[in-house]
Scaffold this motif. Structure first.
Motif, PDB file in Angstrom:
ATOM      1  N   ARG A   1       2.949  27.484  -3.956  1.00 42.76           N
ATOM      2  CA  ARG A   1       2.391  28.616  -3.138  1.00 42.76           C
ATOM      3  C   ARG A   1       1.420  29.567  -4.195  1.00 42.76           C
ATOM      4  N   ARG A   2       2.067  29.752  -5.405  1.00 43.22           N
ATOM      5  CA  ARG A   2       1.282  30.401  -6.501  1.00 43.22           C
ATOM      6  C   ARG A   2      -0.267  29.888  -6.857  1.00 43.22           C
ATOM      7  N   ILE A   3      -0.341  28.322  -6.696  1.00 43.77           N
ATOM      8  CA  ILE A   3      -1.396  27.873  -6.755  1.00 43.77           C
ATOM      9  C   ILE A   3      -2.340  28.178  -5.671  1.00 43.77           C
ATOM     10  N   GLU A   4      -2.066  28.266  -4.350  1.00 40.56           N
ATOM     11  CA  GLU A   4      -2.566  28.597  -3.331  1.00 40.56           C
ATOM     12  C   GLU A   4      -3.117  30.032  -3.175  1.00 40.56           C
ATOM     13  N   THR A   5      -2.317  30.754  -3.768  1.00 40.38           N
ATOM     14  CA  THR A   5      -2.594  32.325  -3.760  1.00 40.38           C
ATOM     15  C   THR A   5      -3.257  32.793  -4.988  1.00 40.38           C
ATOM     16  N   GLY A   6      -3.593  31.871  -6.126  1.00 37.61           N
ATOM     17  CA  GLY A   6      -4.298  32.191  -7.404  1.00 37.61           C
ATOM     18  C   GLY A   6      -3.666  32.722  -8.412  1.00 37.61           C
ATOM     19  N   GLU A   7      -2.274  32.845  -8.141  1.00 40.83           N
ATOM     20  CA  GLU A   7      -1.201  33.404  -9.220  1.00 40.83           C
ATOM     21  C   GLU A   7      -0.906  32.371 -10.092  1.00 40.83           C
TER      22      GLU A   7
ATOM     23  N   PHE B   1      -9.939  28.871 -17.735  1.00 43.42           N
ATOM     24  CA  PHE B   1      -8.545  28.789 -17.394  1.00 43.42           C
ATOM     25  C   PHE B   1      -8.412  28.761 -15.882  1.00 43.42           C
ATOM     26  N   MET B   2      -7.409  27.853 -15.491  1.00 44.31           N
ATOM     27  CA  MET B   2      -6.950  27.675 -13.980  1.00 44.31           C
ATOM     28  C   MET B   2      -8.298  27.452 -13.153  1.00 44.31           C
ATOM     29  N   ASN B   3      -9.312  26.771 -13.625  1.00 44.01           N
ATOM     30  CA  ASN B   3     -10.192  26.379 -12.805  1.00 44.01           C
ATOM     31  C   ASN B   3      -9.992  25.283 -11.586  1.00 44.01           C
ATOM     32  N   GLU B   4     -10.993  24.796 -11.045  1.00 44.63           N
ATOM     33  CA  GLU B   4     -10.284  23.946  -9.790  1.00 44.63           C
ATOM     34  C   GLU B   4      -9.556  22.778 -10.257  1.00 44.63           C
ATOM     35  N   ARG B   5     -10.172  22.059 -11.309  1.00 47.69           N
ATOM     36  CA  ARG B   5      -9.799  20.885 -11.756  1.00 47.69           C
ATOM     37  C   ARG B   5      -8.185  21.203 -12.391  1.00 47.69           C
ATOM     38  N   GLN B   6      -7.984  22.106 -13.261  1.00 42.53           N
ATOM     39  CA  GLN B   6      -6.706  22.420 -13.836  1.00 42.53           C
ATOM     40  C   GLN B   6      -5.773  22.892 -12.476  1.00 42.53           C
TER      41      GLN B   6
ATOM     42  N   LYS C   1      -9.869  23.134   2.784  1.00 40.28           N
ATOM     43  CA  LYS C   1     -11.008  22.951   1.469  1.00 40.28           C
ATOM     44  C   LYS C   1     -11.316  21.577   0.862  1.00 40.28           C
ATOM     45  N   ALA C   2     -12.320  21.314   0.312  1.00 38.38           N
ATOM     46  CA  ALA C   2     -12.658  19.923  -0.129  1.00 38.38           C
ATOM     47  C   ALA C   2     -11.727  19.646  -1.222  1.00 38.38           C
ATOM     48  N   GLN C   3     -11.342  18.200  -1.416  1.00 35.66           N
ATOM     49  CA  GLN C   3     -10.355  17.799  -2.644  1.00 35.66           C
ATOM     50  C   GLN C   3     -11.335  17.648  -3.949  1.00 35.66           C
ATOM     51  N   THR C   4     -10.614  18.444  -4.855  1.00 32.68           N
ATOM     52  CA  THR C   4     -11.355  18.497  -6.010  1.00 32.68           C
ATOM     53  C   THR C   4     -11.073  16.919  -6.570  1.00 32.68           C
ATOM     54  N   PHE C   5     -12.386  16.430  -7.445  1.00 30.17           N
ATOM     55  CA  PHE C   5     -12.135  15.023  -7.965  1.00 30.17           C
ATOM     56  C   PHE C   5     -11.539  15.423  -9.414  1.00 30.17           C
ATOM     57  N   LEU C   6     -10.665  14.467  -9.605  1.00 29.04           N
ATOM     58  CA  LEU C   6      -9.893  14.517 -10.954  1.00 29.04           C
ATOM     59  C   LEU C   6      -9.785  13.166 -11.546  1.00 29.04           C
ATOM     60  N   PRO C   7     -10.496  12.713 -12.623  1.00 32.98           N
ATOM     61  CA  PRO C   7     -10.407  11.307 -13.323  1.00 32.98           C
ATOM     62  C   PRO C   7      -8.734  11.147 -13.695  1.00 32.98           C
ATOM     63  N   GLU C   8      -8.538   9.927 -13.495  1.00 31.37           N
ATOM     64  CA  GLU C   8      -6.991   9.666 -13.847  1.00 31.37           C
ATOM     65  C   GLU C   8      -6.621  10.138 -15.300  1.00 31.37           C
ATOM     66  N   ASP C   9      -7.784  10.024 -16.170  1.00 24.63           N
ATOM     67  CA  ASP C   9      -6.993  10.447 -17.436  1.00 24.63           C
ATOM     68  C   ASP C   9      -7.173  11.801 -17.694  1.00 24.63           C
ATOM     69  N   TYR C  10      -7.507  12.577 -16.732  1.00 24.05           N
ATOM     70  CA  TYR C  10      -7.608  14.056 -17.005  1.00 24.05           C
ATOM     71  C   TYR C  10      -6.671  14.734 -17.678  1.00 24.05           C
ATOM     72  N   ARG C  11      -6.861  15.792 -18.668  1.00 25.69           N
ATOM     73  CA  ARG C  11      -5.762  16.626 -19.124  1.00 25.69           C
ATOM     74  C   ARG C  11      -6.351  17.985 -19.228  1.00 25.69           C
ATOM     75  N   PRO C  12      -5.859  19.117 -18.866  1.00 26.69           N
ATOM     76  CA  PRO C  12      -6.451  20.260 -19.040  1.00 26.69           C
ATOM     77  C   PRO C  12      -6.588  20.592 -20.453  1.00 26.69           C
ATOM     78  N   ALA C  13      -7.718  21.121 -20.728  1.00 25.33           N
ATOM     79  CA  ALA C  13      -8.154  21.505 -22.292  1.00 25.33           C
ATOM     80  C   ALA C  13      -8.393  23.191 -22.216  1.00 25.33           C
ATOM     81  N   GLU C  14      -8.051  23.622 -23.547  1.00 23.87           N
ATOM     82  CA  GLU C  14      -8.226  24.959 -23.788  1.00 23.87           C
ATOM     83  C   GLU C  14      -9.801  25.186 -23.655  1.00 23.87           C
TER      84      GLU C  14
END
Length: 140
Positions: A92-98, A19-24, A2-15
């Motif tokens: 592995r849980r990231i890969e399986t969506g868990e 939840f658990m979108n590609e960037r997170q 799968k394509a690499q997800t762009f992630l800004p260097e200062d990215y922090r997951p936000a509420e």
């Protein structure tokens, strides 16, 4: 692949984002990989240190001190090895969506908890219940 997800260097997951979108997921994947690499690097240093210190020390007190140090290093290395396997399980849980969901309740684990302990498999509440049950059974 799968394509690499762009992630800004200062990215922090936000509420306020899904939840658990590609960037997170990418954020936690990178965090876990970096932590694993750090542990593996420390492990290699430990091995080198143990090999260097495996010399014959004639003084009994020095030898005892060196044995104690070696024992501590080996215990630390064993803890690190267990941590690496927990990191692998989280990847592995990231890969399986868990990833990010409590294995007991299925509820989302808070982003703050995952940021502090990316290998967490339970919500804080489920973890506390689990630990209380463990304590009760241990006291029997």
């Amino acid at each position: 692949m799968k394509a690499q997800t762009f992630l800004p260097e200062d990215y922090r997951p936000a509420e306020d984002e899904p939840f658990m979108n590609e960037r997170q997921l990418e954020y936690f994947r990178r965090k876990l990989i970096a932590w694993k690499q750090e542990l593996l690097d420390q492990s290699a240093e430990t091995l080198e240190g143990l090999q260097d210190s495996a010399r014959n020390v004639p003084d009994l007190a020095d030898r005892a001190s060196e044995e104690t140090d070696r024992s501590l290093e080996l215990r630390t290395r064993d803890r690190q090895r267990k941590l690496v396997s927990k990191i692998d399980a989280a990847l592995r849980r990231i890969e399986t969506g868990e990833y990010g969901y409590c294995e007991m309740t299925g509820e989302p684990i808070s982003l703050k908890r995952l940021d502090a302990r990316p290998i967490a498999t339970m919500t804080l509440e489920a973890q506390e219940r689990h630990e209380r049950r463990e304590r009760v059974h241990r006291d029997d």
